[in-house]
Design an enzyme around this catalytic site. Structure first.
Site, PDB file in Angstrom:
ATOM      1  N   ALA A  67       0.855  -1.178   0.000  1.00  0.00           N
ATOM      2  CA  ALA A  67       0.000   0.000   0.000  1.00  0.00           C
ATOM      3  C   ALA A  67       0.896   1.235   0.000  1.00  0.00           C
ATOM      4  CB  ALA A  67      -0.925  -0.004   1.206  1.00  0.00           C
ATOM      5  N   GLY A 112       0.450  -4.988   0.952  1.00  0.00           N
ATOM      6  CA  GLY A 112      -0.767  -5.031   0.157  1.00  0.00           C
ATOM      7  C   GLY A 112      -0.617  -5.829  -1.125  1.00  0.00           C
ATOM      8  N   GLU A 115      -1.071  -9.372  -0.110  1.00  0.00           N
ATOM      9  CA  GLU A 115      -2.500  -9.540   0.161  1.00  0.00           C
ATOM     10  C   GLU A 115      -3.307  -9.604  -1.131  1.00  0.00           C
ATOM     11  OE1 GLU A 115      -3.186  -7.299   4.373  1.00  0.00           O
ATOM     12  OE2 GLU A 115      -2.276  -6.099   2.763  1.00  0.00           O
ATOM     13  N   GLU A 135       4.453  -5.193   7.643  1.00  0.00           N
ATOM     14  CA  GLU A 135       3.764  -4.057   8.256  1.00  0.00           C
ATOM     15  C   GLU A 135       4.221  -3.759   9.681  1.00  0.00           C
ATOM     16  OE1 GLU A 135       0.925  -5.440   5.008  1.00  0.00           O
ATOM     17  OE2 GLU A 135       2.298  -6.381   6.451  1.00  0.00           O
TER      18      GLU A 135
END
Length: 259
Positions: A67, A112, A115, A135
């Protein structure tokens, strides 16, 4: 080719390739990209011509490197919750697409990006692919489903190790533990994904979609309920004209035809 700023959408006969196209930012997922991806997935969900979807990243360095930290760094708790929920909604759309979805993972699939790959049905990893949920090193948890999908793919112990440490693993290790499904030479992920997609697209469209939904929904049921659901989707296949055609082709020894 594409109506989006951050995505490329390419239709190849019965295949559609969705490319996250922010190579200068290593394809990082910002709010605008998530919004565009959600819109593209809405369109694909209703596209009866597309039988298989491939998701990949633009450029040679990254599938998706995570992200967008530049956007996240100043979020409030409320903003963080909304950002996470937005990503979760879009990744749920991806996971629930009626078509099979193949991730062609080239380079970094971090945070992300990992994911995103996990929300796909099948992950093909090039030798230069790297996977991580880093993260905790940024003072946050995964927010787009990483704590849940990783555990389901590799088991709780291995998932917790990767989540707690933020360690990066290579493609071979990802395949070994079940995070990725196939290892191919560097530069070969897309070709392998297209070959697999074409093989899937040559099968019965409704049968493939029913098979996907049976696997997805059955995962949250006990065995008796899941097999009962399987019988229902099996029955639905016999309402599909392609079933009669394909069984007729088999019995009459004709090459199978795609409708």
């Amino acid at each position: 080719m594409s109506e989006y700023e951050n995505l490329l959408i390419e239709h190849r006969d019965a295949l559609t390739i969705v490319t996250i196209n922010r190579p200068k930012a290593l394809n990082a997922l910002n709010s605008a990209t998530l919004t565009e991806l959600g819109s593209a997935l809405d369109a694909l969900a209703g596209d009866r011509h597309t039988r298989v979807v491939i998701v990949t990243g633009g450029g040679e360095k990254a599938f998706v490197a995570g992200a967008d930290i530049t956007e996240m760094r100043s979020l409030s708790p409320e903003g963080g919750r909304e950002f996470a929920r937005r990503g979760q909604r879009v990744f749920a759309q991806l996971e629930e697409l009626p078509q099979p979805v193949i991730a062609a993972v080239n380079g970094f699939a971090l945070g992300g990006g990992c994911e995103l790959a996990m929300a796909c049905d099948i992950r093909i990893a090039a030798e230069n692919a790297r996977f991580a949920q880093p993260e905790t090193g940024l003072g946050i948890t995964p927010g787009f489903g990483g704590t849940q999908r990783l555990r389901r793919l590799v088991g709780p112990g291995r998932a917790k190790e990767l989540l707690f440490t933020g360690d990066t693993i290579d493609a071979a290790e990802a395949v070994r533990i079940g995070l990725a499904d196939r290892l191919v030479p560097a530069g070969g992920a897309m070709a392998a994904a297209v070959a697999m997609a074409e093989k899937i697209a040559a099968k019965g469209a409704a049968a493939t979609r029913y098979t996907k939904v049976a696997v997805q929904r059955g995962a949250d049921m006990n065995l008796a309920a899941a097999t009962a659901y399987e019988a229902e989707v099996f029955a639905l296949c016999f309402a599909d004209p392609e079933q009669a055609q394909r069984m007729g082709d088999f019995v009459d020894k004709r090459p199978p035809r795609r409708t």
